[in-house]
Design a protein around this motif. Sequence first.
Motif, PDB file in Angstrom:
ATOM      1  N   THR A 191     138.997   8.207  32.263  1.00 45.62           N
ATOM      2  CA  THR A 191     139.597   9.387  32.886  1.00 45.62           C
ATOM      3  C   THR A 191     141.095   9.203  33.092  1.00 45.62           C
ATOM      4  O   THR A 191     141.909  10.070  32.738  1.00 45.62           O
ATOM      5  N   VAL A 192     141.481   8.061  33.657  1.00 40.06           N
ATOM      6  CA  VAL A 192     142.897   7.767  33.882  1.00 40.06           C
ATOM      7  C   VAL A 192     143.641   7.688  32.548  1.00 40.06           C
ATOM      8  O   VAL A 192     144.743   8.249  32.384  1.00 40.06           O
ATOM      9  N   TYR A 193     143.044   7.002  31.603  1.00 42.35           N
ATOM     10  CA  TYR A 193     143.651   6.799  30.282  1.00 42.35           C
ATOM     11  C   TYR A 193     143.948   8.136  29.610  1.00 42.35           C
ATOM     12  O   TYR A 193     145.077   8.386  29.156  1.00 42.35           O
ATOM     13  N   GLU A 194     142.964   9.024  29.563  1.00 42.09           N
ATOM     14  CA  GLU A 194     143.136  10.317  28.909  1.00 42.09           C
ATOM     15  C   GLU A 194     144.128  11.202  29.666  1.00 42.09           C
ATOM     16  O   GLU A 194     144.890  11.965  29.050  1.00 42.09           O
TER      17      GLU A 194
ATOM     18  N   LYS B 221     149.409  13.962  29.844  1.00 46.43           N
ATOM     19  CA  LYS B 221     150.667  14.241  30.553  1.00 46.43           C
ATOM     20  C   LYS B 221     151.869  13.780  29.728  1.00 46.43           C
ATOM     21  O   LYS B 221     152.904  14.474  29.664  1.00 46.43           O
ATOM     22  N   ALA B 222     151.764  12.629  29.087  1.00 50.59           N
ATOM     23  CA  ALA B 222     152.875  12.111  28.290  1.00 50.59           C
ATOM     24  C   ALA B 222     153.197  13.044  27.128  1.00 50.59           C
ATOM     25  O   ALA B 222     154.373  13.289  26.816  1.00 50.59           O
TER      26      ALA B 222
ATOM     27  N   GLY C 264     156.630  15.586  26.292  1.00 49.00           N
ATOM     28  CA  GLY C 264     157.429  15.486  25.072  1.00 49.00           C
ATOM     29  C   GLY C 264     157.367  14.158  24.361  1.00 49.00           C
ATOM     30  O   GLY C 264     158.080  13.953  23.373  1.00 49.00           O
ATOM     31  N   ARG C 265     156.533  13.228  24.827  1.00 50.03           N
ATOM     32  CA  ARG C 265     156.392  11.952  24.137  1.00 50.03           C
ATOM     33  C   ARG C 265     155.565  12.111  22.862  1.00 50.03           C
ATOM     34  O   ARG C 265     154.686  12.973  22.803  1.00 50.03           O
ATOM     35  N   SER C 266     155.858  11.295  21.862  1.00 47.49           N
ATOM     36  CA  SER C 266     155.046  11.305  20.647  1.00 47.49           C
ATOM     37  C   SER C 266     153.667  10.746  20.961  1.00 47.49           C
ATOM     38  O   SER C 266     153.478  10.049  21.970  1.00 47.49           O
ATOM     39  N   TYR C 267     152.696  11.032  20.103  1.00 48.99           N
ATOM     40  CA  TYR C 267     151.333  10.551  20.343  1.00 48.99           C
ATOM     41  C   TYR C 267     151.267   9.019  20.422  1.00 48.99           C
ATOM     42  O   TYR C 267     150.653   8.478  21.352  1.00 48.99           O
ATOM     43  N   PRO C 268     151.914   8.283  19.502  1.00 47.74           N
ATOM     44  CA  PRO C 268     151.875   6.813  19.629  1.00 47.74           C
ATOM     45  C   PRO C 268     152.473   6.327  20.945  1.00 47.74           C
ATOM     46  O   PRO C 268     151.947   5.399  21.562  1.00 47.74           O
TER      47      PRO C 268
ATOM     48  N   ALA D 250     152.603   8.026  23.726  1.00 46.24           N
ATOM     49  CA  ALA D 250     151.684   8.425  24.794  1.00 46.24           C
ATOM     50  C   ALA D 250     150.545   7.422  24.920  1.00 46.24           C
ATOM     51  O   ALA D 250     150.142   7.042  26.030  1.00 46.24           O
ATOM     52  N   LEU D 251     150.006   6.973  23.777  1.00 50.50           N
ATOM     53  CA  LEU D 251     148.949   5.958  23.792  1.00 50.50           C
ATOM     54  C   LEU D 251     149.452   4.660  24.422  1.00 50.50           C
ATOM     55  O   LEU D 251     148.754   4.029  25.223  1.00 50.50           O
ATOM     56  N   LYS D 252     150.660   4.267  24.034  1.00 52.46           N
ATOM     57  CA  LYS D 252     151.244   3.034  24.574  1.00 52.46           C
ATOM     58  C   LYS D 252     151.395   3.128  26.090  1.00 52.46           C
ATOM     59  O   LYS D 252     151.059   2.186  26.821  1.00 52.46           O
ATOM     60  N   GLU D 253     151.872   4.267  26.568  1.00 55.76           N
ATOM     61  CA  GLU D 253     152.068   4.454  28.003  1.00 55.76           C
ATOM     62  C   GLU D 253     150.735   4.407  28.750  1.00 55.76           C
ATOM     63  O   GLU D 253     150.620   3.787  29.818  1.00 55.76           O
ATOM     64  N   ALA D 254     149.713   5.054  28.176  1.00 54.57           N
ATOM     65  CA  ALA D 254     148.396   5.073  28.816  1.00 54.57           C
ATOM     66  C   ALA D 254     147.786   3.677  28.851  1.00 54.57           C
ATOM     67  O   ALA D 254     147.212   3.252  29.873  1.00 54.57           O
ATOM     68  N   TYR D 255     147.928   2.942  27.767  1.00 59.32           N
ATOM     69  CA  TYR D 255     147.364   1.598  27.688  1.00 59.32           C
ATOM     70  C   TYR D 255     148.046   0.668  28.672  1.00 59.32           C
ATOM     71  O   TYR D 255     147.405  -0.144  29.354  1.00 59.32           O
TER      72      TYR D 255
END
Length: 413
Positions: free
Chosen positions: A122-125, A130-131, A135-139, A141-146
């Motif tokens: 839930t937190v990860y997604e 939000k990222a 305006g963050r790129s998908y990669p 956004a994944l890095k930020e979530a991880y």
Amino acid sequence: MKATGIVVEYNPLHNGHVYHAQQARETSKADVVIAVMSGNFLQRGEPAFVDKWARTKMALQSGVDLVFELPYRFATAHAPIFARGAITLLDAVGCSSFCFGSEDGDITPFTNSLSLINQTETVYETVIKKAIQDGRSYPNALKEAYTSIQDNTSQTQLADLTKPNNILGFHYMEAAQCIGSMMKPTTIQRRGADYHEADLHAHKVASATGIRKSYFSTGSMDEMEPFVPQATKDILFDWQAERGHFGNWETFYPYLRYTILREGPIRLASIADITEGIENAIYRAALKHDAFQPFMAQVKSKRYTWTRIQRMLTHILTGFTVEQRETMPAPSYLRLLGMTGDGQTYLRSVKKHLTLPLISKVATLSNDSLTMDIRAADLYAMALGNCQHVPKIGLDYLTPPIRTHHFGSNDSK
């Protein structure tokens, strides 16, 4: 017979790829190695250096027993969808394991990372969503979530998901879990140059990126020779003699530009991956520039990675729409491109147990996804031009699966 699977692009096949196939066979104690390979357009939104038939020949002469085409819809998608398509095909053809190259070289960090993300889904997604909204790129956004979930765990042995091969490997494992596959994941340490490394060095393993850059900067294959097996050398020399040039966006740009200007912004908005008004920026850049690099320099922004824009352009060139993409949630067939004798024996032994239809002749199946594969192959061939007055449009209908008796012996052109 026991099979292990690998996911490849071979753009082009080099010494590191041969090592990967060998290690996949040895570590899994498999009788056959099965490759799922992208067609004529690739995951980073690029035309392939040479077509899928030439790369299938490279594979069969360098340690692979069966080659299946990853459908266009998945081959040109971002990492999670790319991985989902490839793993679905390896599972459908009965692989007991799959093997990927990684910077970590150990499966435990990937297992730990997958478990952590499952526990904090839930937190990860939420962080990813939000990222992207910010305006963050998908990669990124994944890095930020991880990173955010790593801060809340005591687990130290986690995969470094800033590395390109680690990212893909993680998504392969995630995909296997999502489809309920029983395949065992394995990984080997990536040797030599990094995935995106653009320079050639003294060691015998270079990246495909570096090999392509060397050719396009010099117009010669001399520098790449130490970094590719003999089969690749022979096939590339034959290709050069017939075609005179290799696939890249500079060659394809006149066709792309024509398509952009013909369609206009309103129609471009219906193309897959085109969002948030970027069709207008693409159209304005095409009006102004007659070469690919300055065109891309004008379109590029912090919000869109180079790779993401290239995927959009690939879909524009092929006419792949959002509506078409929605009709293709998962691979629906196993398109056979080539096999060795051992590969053919394996197929015979599992044919009754395959969970997707096996396609060796495209005329035997009417399918929107397969039609898209054929269209992409024809557009690729048209952009590169015919060779020696032999038409290359319709190759999917004219070319049977390539067969070899053993590595290095090709009995089908």
